[in-house]
Design an enzyme around this catalytic site. Structure first.
Site, PDB file in Angstrom:
ATOM      1  N   ASP A 152       0.729  -0.928   0.047  1.00  0.00           N
ATOM      2  CA  ASP A 152      -0.028   0.057  -0.063  1.00  0.00           C
ATOM      3  C   ASP A 152       1.018   1.284   0.014  1.00  0.00           C
ATOM      4  O   ASP A 152       2.072   1.040   0.466  1.00  0.00           O
ATOM      5  CB  ASP A 152      -1.061  -0.144   1.347  1.00  0.00           C
ATOM      6  CG  ASP A 152      -1.644   1.290   1.348  1.00  0.00           C
ATOM      7  OD1 ASP A 152      -2.468   1.658   0.524  1.00  0.00           O
ATOM      8  OD2 ASP A 152      -1.708   2.001   2.486  1.00  0.00           O
ATOM      9  N   ASP A 180      -0.194   5.175   0.890  1.00  0.00           N
ATOM     10  CA  ASP A 180      -0.318   6.061   1.966  1.00  0.00           C
ATOM     11  C   ASP A 180      -0.368   5.423   3.382  1.00  0.00           C
ATOM     12  O   ASP A 180      -0.934   4.202   3.645  1.00  0.00           O
ATOM     13  CB  ASP A 180      -1.897   6.682   1.679  1.00  0.00           C
ATOM     14  CG  ASP A 180      -1.826   7.717   0.497  1.00  0.00           C
ATOM     15  OD1 ASP A 180      -0.893   8.312   0.334  1.00  0.00           O
ATOM     16  OD2 ASP A 180      -2.910   7.262  -0.193  1.00  0.00           O
TER      17      ASP A 180
HETATM   18  C1  BG6 Z   1      -5.693   5.680  -0.081  1.00  0.00           C
HETATM   19  C2  BG6 Z   1      -5.960   6.660   1.212  1.00  0.00           C
HETATM   20  O1  BG6 Z   1      -4.471   5.315  -0.113  1.00  0.00           O
HETATM   21  O2  BG6 Z   1      -6.099   6.704  -0.956  1.00  0.00           O
HETATM   22  C3  BG6 Z   1      -7.319   7.117   1.602  1.00  0.00           C
HETATM   23  O3  BG6 Z   1      -5.545   5.570   2.260  1.00  0.00           O
HETATM   24  C4  BG6 Z   1      -7.610   8.046   0.094  1.00  0.00           C
HETATM   25  O4  BG6 Z   1      -7.265   7.806   2.865  1.00  0.00           O
HETATM   26  C5  BG6 Z   1      -7.480   7.045  -0.960  1.00  0.00           C
HETATM   27  O5  BG6 Z   1      -8.891   8.234   0.278  1.00  0.00           O
HETATM   28  C6  BG6 Z   1      -7.820   7.942  -2.439  1.00  0.00           C
HETATM   29  O6  BG6 Z   1      -6.864   8.849  -2.532  1.00  0.00           O
HETATM   30  P1  BG6 Z   1      -6.899   9.968  -3.642  1.00  0.00           P
HETATM   31  O7  BG6 Z   1      -5.329  10.404  -3.354  1.00  0.00           O
HETATM   32  O8  BG6 Z   1      -7.112   9.425  -4.869  1.00  0.00           O
HETATM   33  O9  BG6 Z   1      -7.860  11.007  -2.952  1.00  0.00           O
HETATM   34 MG    MG Z   2      -2.725   3.179   3.783  1.00  0.00          MG
END
Ligand code: BG6
Ligand code: MG
Length: 213
Positions: free
Chosen positions: A11, A13
């Protein structure tokens, strides 16, 4: 070589980079502007799920209802704040042990991939200097269903050409742990995900991964 796994899917984030905190700051700002209650507990539910699904969770506390068009604009506003926070991101925002662990996996002959719900994955990888580093990148731009659906991990595995049973996923979100298990993969949990009973391994730091591969 007789190895249990052929590939490790990360993963992004909260596992590779500390952007999970930026998501929290950006949602907090939007919630404050809209007068909607928001806290760490609600934020916990947003980990791993898509931007629009995250917004729906936040709007559970809203005192008014929003049209689809208004929701789309709210999600755009959040993303603008988030993108401006990403402007400060650099290699030092990789979480402790990440560069060393990735190179050790490579040396041991593993394929490595990203499996993230984020549509901002390409810009984040660019900013932390990992663009082009992974053997496969599956992200929010290539999927219909976000975690806990297994789609993003199955996409990463198929890009790698590795069967699910030979993939180990590293996750910090409960939704991600569930997604990996539904996809028939083993999971190493880090951070908040360590409380998930479904995880196969619990990592205090990402370098602990090297004990299990
Ligand atoms: C995930 C995060 O990796 O990405 C979530 O854990 C987030 O919190 C999701 O909502 C979508 O991210 P983005 O950058 O497309 O808004
Ligand atoms: Mg994550």
């Amino acid at each position: 070589m007789n190895k249990r796994y052929q590939a490790v899917i990360f993963d992004l984030d909260g596992v590779i980079v500390s952007t999970d905190h930026y998501h929290f700051l950006a949602w907090s700002k939007l919630a404050e502007q809209e007068g909607i209650e928001f806290n760490e507990q609600i934020n916990h539910r947003l980990r791993g799920v898509s931007r629009m699904e995250s917004l729906e969770i936040i709007l559970e506390k809203a005192k008014k209802s929003y049209t689809q068009d208004e929701k789309r604009k709210l999600a755009e506003r959040k993303n603008e704040v988030y993108r401006s926070l990403l402007g400060q991101l650099n290699e030092n925002d990789m979480l402790p042990g990440v560069p060393e662990t990735l190179s050790a996996l490579r040396e041991r002959g593993y394929q490595i991939a990203i499996g993230s719900s984020s549509k901002n994955t390409p810009v984040i990888l660019e900013r932390i200097g990992l663009s082009g580093y992974f053997d496969a990148v599956a992200d929010g731009n290539g999927i219909v269903h976000s975690k806990p659906d297994p789609e993003v991990f199955l996409l990463a595995a198929s890009q790698l050409g590795v069967p699910s049973a030979a993939c180990l996923v590293v996750e910090d979100a409960e939704a991600g742990v569930i997604a990996a298990k539904r996809g028939g993969m083993a999971v190493a949990a880090i951070g908040e995900a360590r409380s998930c009973k479904e995880a196969n391994y619990s990592l205090e730091t990402i370098a602990d991964l090297l004990q299990y591969v």
